[in-house]
Design an enzyme around this catalytic site. Structure first.
Site, PDB file in Angstrom:
ATOM      1  CD  GLU A 169      35.945  45.043  43.891  1.00  0.00           C
ATOM      2  OE1 GLU A 169      35.094  45.644  42.935  1.00  0.00           O
ATOM      3  OE2 GLU A 169      36.507  44.156  43.592  1.00  0.00           O
ATOM      4  CD  GLU A 367      35.570  40.312  45.218  1.00  0.00           C
ATOM      5  OE1 GLU A 367      35.688  40.403  43.891  1.00  0.00           O
ATOM      6  OE2 GLU A 367      34.803  41.142  46.014  1.00  0.00           O
TER       7      GLU A 367
END
Length: 471
Positions: A169, A367
């Site tokens: 991220e 995720e």
């Protein structure tokens, strides 16, 4: 209703993910101060219940027990991150730490012996604080230090790692550090954020360049947090707002890290507002030539936007929200604890976008998960958390993932966030995400009902599901 067995491809990756800062604890190996440790020392009141990352899940002392729990919850793969601060405990550079090398080699060896593939991520928000003092991702010096760290990891652990990832991220630290005040050093300055973003993308490319020199059989890629963007309506103003939001939050990292090029519309927009970073042609060439070989997709919620309803204050800091407003869709279903919309079909939309616009690159869900507060409410008399809500959440998302795979998406696995309840940045332990519950004072681990479900899911490589509404 029609119930059907949804079966996944052979050798599908079932697992979960966490990061060094959120799970290891400081330990005795030696470790440089991270930005999170510094921020906690300066502003402990910003952290829920004033809980820091010094112990967390104490994985550094309990990794053998944890690997056994991975097997008991159906893992055939698991994503860790390697702590830059632990590998280079002086200040993120200098001499490599032999105790850190020994720890990670022991952990990865234990995982491999148990039949658990090691997915190793190199950066998960945990900048050594002294490198932040040198400018963090705004600094070429820090880019070079990161590449040295990455190259050291390839050399020391390349024989044990199944797949590598440069960043988790990367948008997160840019938003948190420069736009939204949830990462240290808590600045509001888009242009500096754009510079940090550019050098993060350059660091990704340079790490891949270094990786290629080692002749490893593994692949290297990146893990991006991606949300399909939906306009409030098909009104042209709403559609335009959604297109711009998507440029800022999705294409800004996805295009250069996977395609090797930046979206021209985004470049033109930033140029118009004098927000472009500094760079040279050699940087662009490096980014173009060294792109991700595999892509991790973190999906939690959709992004819904609409055209702005009021003018922007011209004296306010330049931010993406100059061009759109967030839209709260009537009737949306929420995870009330995290404040996120639950929209299962979004995982399908995301995968189809990757298939249609990014060459159907090999990818996996890296995720996806549900954080819930006060889970002790759902404990039975044995102390097990009966988290049927999490099982339902996983099934509903997996059903749409199955649909995407059936329609040709090149998806190789599904990793849940997370394995054992772990420390969650400024939220600390407010919300729990794990397949395994953690009693923080005693460090006692107990498999939740969802952990038992996940084992059965992995063993059977699928599950029974009512498919009538899967459209």
């Amino acid at each position: 209703m029609t119930t059907q067995k949804l079966s996944f491809p052979e050798n599908f990756w079932w697992g979960s993910a966490w990061s060094a800062e959120q799970a290891e604890g400081r330990g005795e190996t030696g470790k440089a101060e991270t930005v999170w440790e510094r921020w906690y020392a300066e502003q402990p009141y910003r952290f829920y219940n004033r809980i820091d990352s010094s112990i967390t899940t104490d994985h550094i002392h309990r990794y053998k027990e944890d690997v056994k729990l991975m097997k008991e919850t159906g893992h055939n793969s698991f994503r860790v991150s390697i702590s830059w601060a632990r590998m280079f405990p002086e200040d993120g550079v200098g001499a490599v730490n032999p105790k850190a090398i020994a720890f990670y080699r022991d952990l990865f060896t234990e995982m491999n012996k148990a039949g658990i593939k090691v997915f190793a991520n190199l950066y998960h928000f945990d900048m050594p604080a002294k490198l932040q003092d040198k400018g963090g991702w705004e600094s070429r010096e820090v880019v070079n230090a990161y590449v040295h760290f990455a190259d050291t990891c390839f050399k020391e652990f390349g024989d044990l790692v199944f797949h590598w990832f440069t960043f988790n991220e990367p948008l997160g630290p840019i938003l948190g550090s420069y736009l939204e005040d949830f990462h240290y050093p808590n600045l509001i300055d888009f242009k500096r954020g754009a510079q940090a973003a550019f050098f993060t993308i350059l660091a990704h490319a340079k790490a891949i360049e270094a990786f290629k020199t080692h002749g490893l059989e593994s692949k290297i890629g990146v893990i991006l947090n991606l949300s399909p963007t939906f306009p409030r309506s098909q009104n042209p103003a709403d559609v335009k707002a959604a297109e711009i939001a998507d440029l800022f939050y999705t294409r800004s990292f996805l295009d250069p890290m996977v395609k090797g090029t930046f979206p021209s519309v985004l470049i033109d927009l930033l140029k118009t507002y004098d927000q472009l970073p500094d760079y040279c042609e050699e940087d662009l060439q490096t980014i173009h030539e060294h792109t991700a070989q595999i892509l991790g997709l973190n999906y939690y919620e959709p992004r819904r936007v609409k055209a702005r309803s009021c003018a922007v204050n011209p004296d306010s800091p330049f931010l993406p929200e100059w061009f759109f407003e967030n839209h709260i869709m009537p009737g949306r279903r929420m995870n009330e604890y995290r404040g996120w919309e639950i929209y299962e079909r979004g995982i399908y939309d995301l995968c189809m976008d990757i298939k249609e616009n990014y060459g159907n690159i090999e990818a996996f869900i890296s995720e996806n998960g549900m954080g819930v507060a006060n889970e002790e409410r759902f404990m039975d008399e044995t102390g097990q958390v009966i988290d049927d809500y999490r099982i339902e959440y996983i099934k509903d998302h997996l059903a749409y993932l199955w649909k995407a795979i059936e329609e040709g998406c090149n998806i190789k696995g599904y990793h849940l966030w997370t394995f054992i309840d772990c420390w969650s940045w400024i939220n600390s332990y407010k919300n729990r995400y794990g397949l395994v519950s953690l009693d923080l004072p005693t460090q006692r681990r107990t498999i939740k009902k969802s952990g038992e479900f996940y084992k059965k899911l992995s063993d059977e490589n699928g599950f029974e599901y009512e498919v009538d509404w899967l459209v």
